[in-house]
Motif scaffolding. Structure first.
Motif, PDB file in Angstrom:
ATOM      1  N   ALA A 106       5.649  -5.930   5.956  1.00 42.77           N
ATOM      2  CA  ALA A 106       6.603  -7.041   5.878  1.00 42.77           C
ATOM      3  C   ALA A 106       7.738  -6.740   4.914  1.00 42.77           C
ATOM      4  O   ALA A 106       8.893  -7.113   5.160  1.00 42.77           O
ATOM      5  N   ALA A 107       7.425  -6.054   3.809  1.00 40.12           N
ATOM      6  CA  ALA A 107       8.424  -5.816   2.762  1.00 40.12           C
ATOM      7  C   ALA A 107       9.332  -4.627   3.054  1.00 40.12           C
ATOM      8  O   ALA A 107      10.520  -4.657   2.718  1.00 40.12           O
ATOM      9  N   PHE A 108       8.784  -3.581   3.718  1.00 42.79           N
ATOM     10  CA  PHE A 108       9.535  -2.326   3.785  1.00 42.79           C
ATOM     11  C   PHE A 108       9.763  -1.780   5.196  1.00 42.79           C
ATOM     12  O   PHE A 108      10.454  -0.771   5.353  1.00 42.79           O
ATOM     13  N   SER A 109       9.189  -2.417   6.213  1.00 42.80           N
ATOM     14  CA  SER A 109       9.354  -1.873   7.564  1.00 42.80           C
ATOM     15  C   SER A 109      10.265  -2.758   8.392  1.00 42.80           C
ATOM     16  O   SER A 109      10.523  -3.918   8.040  1.00 42.80           O
ATOM     17  N   PRO A 110      10.758  -2.252   9.532  1.00 43.11           N
ATOM     18  CA  PRO A 110      11.600  -3.069  10.426  1.00 43.11           C
ATOM     19  C   PRO A 110      10.843  -4.268  11.013  1.00 43.11           C
ATOM     20  O   PRO A 110      11.482  -5.169  11.558  1.00 43.11           O
ATOM     21  N   VAL A 113      10.494  -9.688   8.713  1.00 44.93           N
ATOM     22  CA  VAL A 113      11.578 -10.603   9.083  1.00 44.93           C
ATOM     23  C   VAL A 113      12.042 -11.352   7.842  1.00 44.93           C
ATOM     24  O   VAL A 113      11.230 -11.954   7.133  1.00 44.93           O
ATOM     25  N   GLU A 114      13.342 -11.290   7.581  1.00 45.12           N
ATOM     26  CA  GLU A 114      13.908 -11.961   6.411  1.00 45.12           C
ATOM     27  C   GLU A 114      14.419 -13.342   6.791  1.00 45.12           C
ATOM     28  O   GLU A 114      15.194 -13.496   7.732  1.00 45.12           O
ATOM     29  N   VAL A 115      13.955 -14.358   6.065  1.00 48.42           N
ATOM     30  CA  VAL A 115      14.383 -15.729   6.279  1.00 48.42           C
ATOM     31  C   VAL A 115      14.784 -16.319   4.931  1.00 48.42           C
ATOM     32  O   VAL A 115      13.993 -16.309   3.988  1.00 48.42           O
ATOM     33  N   ASN A 116      16.016 -16.796   4.831  1.00 50.26           N
ATOM     34  CA  ASN A 116      16.529 -17.394   3.590  1.00 50.26           C
ATOM     35  C   ASN A 116      16.381 -16.458   2.388  1.00 50.26           C
ATOM     36  O   ASN A 116      16.005 -16.875   1.287  1.00 50.26           O
ATOM     37  N   GLY A 117      16.627 -15.176   2.605  1.00 51.30           N
ATOM     38  CA  GLY A 117      16.613 -14.216   1.519  1.00 51.30           C
ATOM     39  C   GLY A 117      15.240 -13.710   1.135  1.00 51.30           C
ATOM     40  O   GLY A 117      15.116 -12.929   0.192  1.00 51.30           O
ATOM     41  N   ARG A 119      11.495 -11.910   2.523  1.00 55.97           N
ATOM     42  CA  ARG A 119      10.811 -11.202   3.615  1.00 55.97           C
ATOM     43  C   ARG A 119       9.337 -11.622   3.615  1.00 55.97           C
ATOM     44  O   ARG A 119       8.456 -10.858   3.213  1.00 55.97           O
ATOM     45  N   ARG A 120       9.077 -12.829   4.096  1.00 61.53           N
ATOM     46  CA  ARG A 120       7.719 -13.381   4.090  1.00 61.53           C
ATOM     47  C   ARG A 120       6.990 -13.167   5.410  1.00 61.53           C
ATOM     48  O   ARG A 120       5.776 -13.304   5.474  1.00 61.53           O
ATOM     49  N   TRP A 121       7.723 -12.847   6.460  1.00 58.26           N
ATOM     50  CA  TRP A 121       7.159 -12.843   7.799  1.00 58.26           C
ATOM     51  C   TRP A 121       7.005 -11.423   8.343  1.00 58.26           C
ATOM     52  O   TRP A 121       7.799 -10.538   8.044  1.00 58.26           O
ATOM     53  N   LEU A 122       5.982 -11.259   9.171  1.00 61.35           N
ATOM     54  CA  LEU A 122       5.760 -10.004   9.882  1.00 61.35           C
ATOM     55  C   LEU A 122       5.692 -10.332  11.367  1.00 61.35           C
ATOM     56  O   LEU A 122       4.949 -11.221  11.777  1.00 61.35           O
ATOM     57  N   GLU A 123       6.491  -9.640  12.153  1.00 56.97           N
ATOM     58  CA  GLU A 123       6.547  -9.923  13.587  1.00 56.97           C
ATOM     59  C   GLU A 123       5.893  -8.802  14.374  1.00 56.97           C
ATOM     60  O   GLU A 123       6.189  -7.619  14.161  1.00 56.97           O
ATOM     61  N   ILE A 124       4.992  -9.184  15.286  1.00 56.21           N
ATOM     62  CA  ILE A 124       4.322  -8.207  16.139  1.00 56.21           C
ATOM     63  C   ILE A 124       5.233  -7.902  17.329  1.00 56.21           C
ATOM     64  O   ILE A 124       5.621  -8.818  18.065  1.00 56.21           O
ATOM     65  N   PRO A 125       5.587  -6.627  17.519  1.00 59.81           N
ATOM     66  CA  PRO A 125       6.535  -6.267  18.589  1.00 59.81           C
ATOM     67  C   PRO A 125       5.984  -6.619  19.973  1.00 59.81           C
ATOM     68  O   PRO A 125       4.774  -6.594  20.204  1.00 59.81           O
ATOM     69  N   GLY A 126       6.887  -6.964  20.860  1.00 57.82           N
ATOM     70  CA  GLY A 126       6.505  -7.205  22.238  1.00 57.82           C
ATOM     71  C   GLY A 126       6.199  -8.657  22.556  1.00 57.82           C
ATOM     72  O   GLY A 126       6.659  -9.190  23.560  1.00 57.82           O
ATOM     73  N   ILE A 127       5.424  -9.313  21.689  1.00 61.50           N
ATOM     74  CA  ILE A 127       5.034 -10.692  21.977  1.00 61.50           C
ATOM     75  C   ILE A 127       5.793 -11.699  21.119  1.00 61.50           C
ATOM     76  O   ILE A 127       5.729 -12.906  21.366  1.00 61.50           O
ATOM     77  N   GLY A 128       6.498 -11.205  20.091  1.00 63.48           N
ATOM     78  CA  GLY A 128       7.304 -12.089  19.255  1.00 63.48           C
ATOM     79  C   GLY A 128       6.502 -12.982  18.328  1.00 63.48           C
ATOM     80  O   GLY A 128       7.045 -13.955  17.789  1.00 63.48           O
ATOM     81  N   LEU A 172      -1.769  -6.326  -5.442  1.00 59.91           N
ATOM     82  CA  LEU A 172      -1.686  -7.150  -4.248  1.00 59.91           C
ATOM     83  C   LEU A 172      -0.697  -8.302  -4.437  1.00 59.91           C
ATOM     84  O   LEU A 172       0.145  -8.565  -3.578  1.00 59.91           O
ATOM     85  N   ILE A 173      -0.774  -8.956  -5.582  1.00 59.69           N
ATOM     86  CA  ILE A 173       0.146 -10.063  -5.862  1.00 59.69           C
ATOM     87  C   ILE A 173       1.578  -9.542  -5.977  1.00 59.69           C
ATOM     88  O   ILE A 173       2.533 -10.196  -5.553  1.00 59.69           O
ATOM     89  N   GLY A 174       1.736  -8.353  -6.546  1.00 62.64           N
ATOM     90  CA  GLY A 174       3.051  -7.742  -6.680  1.00 62.64           C
ATOM     91  C   GLY A 174       3.712  -7.498  -5.333  1.00 62.64           C
ATOM     92  O   GLY A 174       4.935  -7.645  -5.191  1.00 62.64           O
ATOM     93  N   LEU A 175       2.917  -7.142  -4.320  1.00 59.32           N
ATOM     94  CA  LEU A 175       3.473  -6.937  -2.980  1.00 59.32           C
ATOM     95  C   LEU A 175       4.013  -8.243  -2.407  1.00 59.32           C
ATOM     96  O   LEU A 175       5.007  -8.249  -1.685  1.00 59.32           O
ATOM     97  N   VAL A 176       3.353  -9.355  -2.736  1.00 61.58           N
ATOM     98  CA  VAL A 176       3.862 -10.658  -2.314  1.00 61.58           C
ATOM     99  C   VAL A 176       5.181 -10.951  -3.037  1.00 61.58           C
ATOM    100  O   VAL A 176       6.137 -11.446  -2.441  1.00 61.58           O
ATOM    101  N   ALA A 177       5.228 -10.634  -4.326  1.00 60.26           N
ATOM    102  CA  ALA A 177       6.433 -10.878  -5.120  1.00 60.26           C
ATOM    103  C   ALA A 177       7.611 -10.040  -4.622  1.00 60.26           C
ATOM    104  O   ALA A 177       8.763 -10.485  -4.670  1.00 60.26           O
ATOM    105  N   VAL A 178       7.330  -8.826  -4.135  1.00 57.70           N
ATOM    106  CA  VAL A 178       8.393  -7.960  -3.617  1.00 57.70           C
ATOM    107  C   VAL A 178       9.116  -8.639  -2.461  1.00 57.70           C
ATOM    108  O   VAL A 178      10.325  -8.474  -2.277  1.00 57.70           O
ATOM    109  N   GLY A 179       8.377  -9.427  -1.676  1.00 56.35           N
ATOM    110  CA  GLY A 179       8.973 -10.157  -0.568  1.00 56.35           C
ATOM    111  C   GLY A 179       9.742 -11.387  -1.002  1.00 56.35           C
ATOM    112  O   GLY A 179      10.139 -12.194  -0.161  1.00 56.35           O
ATOM    113  N   LYS A 180       9.934 -11.549  -2.322  1.00 57.59           N
ATOM    114  CA  LYS A 180      10.677 -12.671  -2.910  1.00 57.59           C
ATOM    115  C   LYS A 180      10.026 -14.018  -2.570  1.00 57.59           C
ATOM    116  O   LYS A 180      10.703 -15.012  -2.302  1.00 57.59           O
TER     117      LYS A 180
END
Length: 393
Positions: A106-110, A113-117, A119-128, A172-180
């Motif tokens: 979620a933080a570093f790959s395509p 998905v960034e929403v309102n600044g 990157r909290r979301w992860l989208e599975i390709p193909g099914i949206g 683990l918590i730091g990875l959440v923080a990276v996503g702002k």
């Protein structure tokens, strides 16, 4: 000194117990069902105008929420009858790895998905399909921390082991923080601190750490509020005076407060909210408690808060009566998660704290949130089936 501490830990945690196996807690089960059904109804009420104008179907969001709720209910039933030993030995490690992978994606790959600044979301390709890996992280810490502590009580008194243990949690918590995702980061910190605090024999050490952590957080919030710059600074400024930016950062807060004030004691009636008619942005999401207040008034809001209180009360009782340390700490973690998330959501809606994106458990629209929450409730129901009769030291 270390040997004496080890003896104290063993004496505290390695008791021989007699366990009574019975049925799951029916009161919690009923409260969960009532909140979930109410949530689906409120999502329909809060979203039908938006759904009709955007998707030409008034029940668009309600149908999806009903599907999420059914999946969550099935998950709860499975987890309530799951072999609890697997939760102690296998599931926490699997969940930890899954959380790290999904948060990194979620933080570093395509796929992120960034929403309102943020990157909290992860989208599975193909099914949206989108989900928030931070929700999985909550379940991970609730199971991972008790698993490590119960299997290795020495971890709390051995400085090196404790530092490594905390390092994994902070990573683990730091990875959440990276996503702002500041709000979820705070929730994860509270869950982690709460579980370790309950388990640790060093009470005052953790009280000091807690006071220090809260002080640092308050200083950060004050600094952000004074700056007024950027995404968070704007939110803090809007919190102090929503009308200073009434058409932008303060808009949702103002409309939510109008909705609460309009509801009065008994509300305008189910489905009769006026603020949901494109005044409150995304009224079926995190701000849905304002619509509840407008339509059902203080009476309806009080009933909802009471149902949450019942779950928290029964959950604490389950934690006290749990047959072993692992079960007790997991129950504590689940209750901390539910209580903190509920308090933060209602505080945001009433402008008690700055605006942040935290769902109201069981009620706000969202698939990942309700499925994970009901899965954790299933674990709590599982624990409630086993009651400690007495201890022998």
């Amino acid at each position: 000194m270390d040997q004496r501490r080890q003896r104290d830990v063993k004496k505290k945690y390695q008791n021989t117990i007699e366990v009574n196996r019975g049925n799951s807690d029916h009161i919690i089960f009923l409260a969960i069902i009532l909140l979930t059904i109410f949530g689906v109804l409120m999502v329909y009420s809060a979203s039908y105008y938006t759904a009709q104008t955007r998707f030409n179907s008034a029940s668009y969001f309600a149908k999806k929420q009903l599907l999420f709720a059914l999946i969550g209910f099935l998950t709860m039933i499975i987890m309530s009858s799951f072999d609890f030993e697997l939760l102690k030995y296998k599931v926490p490690t699997i969940l930890y790895s899954l959380s790290v992978i999904t948060l990194l994606l979620a933080a570093f790959s395509p796929l992120g998905v960034e929403v309102n600044g943020a990157r909290r979301w992860l989208e599975i390709p193909g099914i949206g399909f989108r989900f928030q890996p931070s929700d999985i992280a909550k379940a991970t810490l609730i199971l991972y921390i008790p698993s490590k502590i119960s299997r290795t009580p020495k971890i709390l008194i051995d400085n090196r082991m404790f530092m490594i243990f905390c390092g994994k949690i902070i990573f683990l918590i730091g990875l959440v923080a990276v996503g702002k995702n500041l709000s979820t980061t705070i929730i994860l910190l509270i869950i982690s601190f709460g579980i370790i605090f309950v388990a640790s024999p060093f009470t005052w050490r953790f009280i000091g750490a807690g006071v220090g952590g809260v002080s640092v957080l308050l200083l950060y919030l004050v600094a952000q509020a004074k700056s007024g710059d950027g995404f968070r600074g704007g939110r803090f400024s809007a919190w102090r005076d929503p009308f200073s930016d009434s058409l932008n950062k303060g808009f949702q807060t103002i409309q939510g407060l109008y909705a609460i004030a309009s509801g009065g004691i008994f509300g305008l009636g189910f489905g009769k909210s006026r603020q949901k008619l494109d005044f409150i942005p995304e009224a079926h999401n995190d701000i849905i408690f304002a619509v509840i207040c407008e339509e059902l008034g203080l009476v309806g809001a009080t009933i909802i808060i009471t149902l949450f209180g019942v779950i928290i009360w029964r959950g604490l009782k389950i934690a006290f009566d749990a047959p072993d340390l692992f079960s007790s700490l997991v129950a504590v973690g689940i209750i901390i998660f539910l209580a903190v998330q509920t308090i933060i959501n209602i505080s945001v809606v009433t402008n008690t704290i700055p605006n942040t994106g935290i769902a109201l458990p069981f009620i706000s629209y969202g698939g990942t949130s309700i499925i994970i929450t009901m899965g954790l409730m299933g674990v709590l129901l599982n624990i409630s089936r086993y009651t400690r009769i007495k201890s022998k030291i």
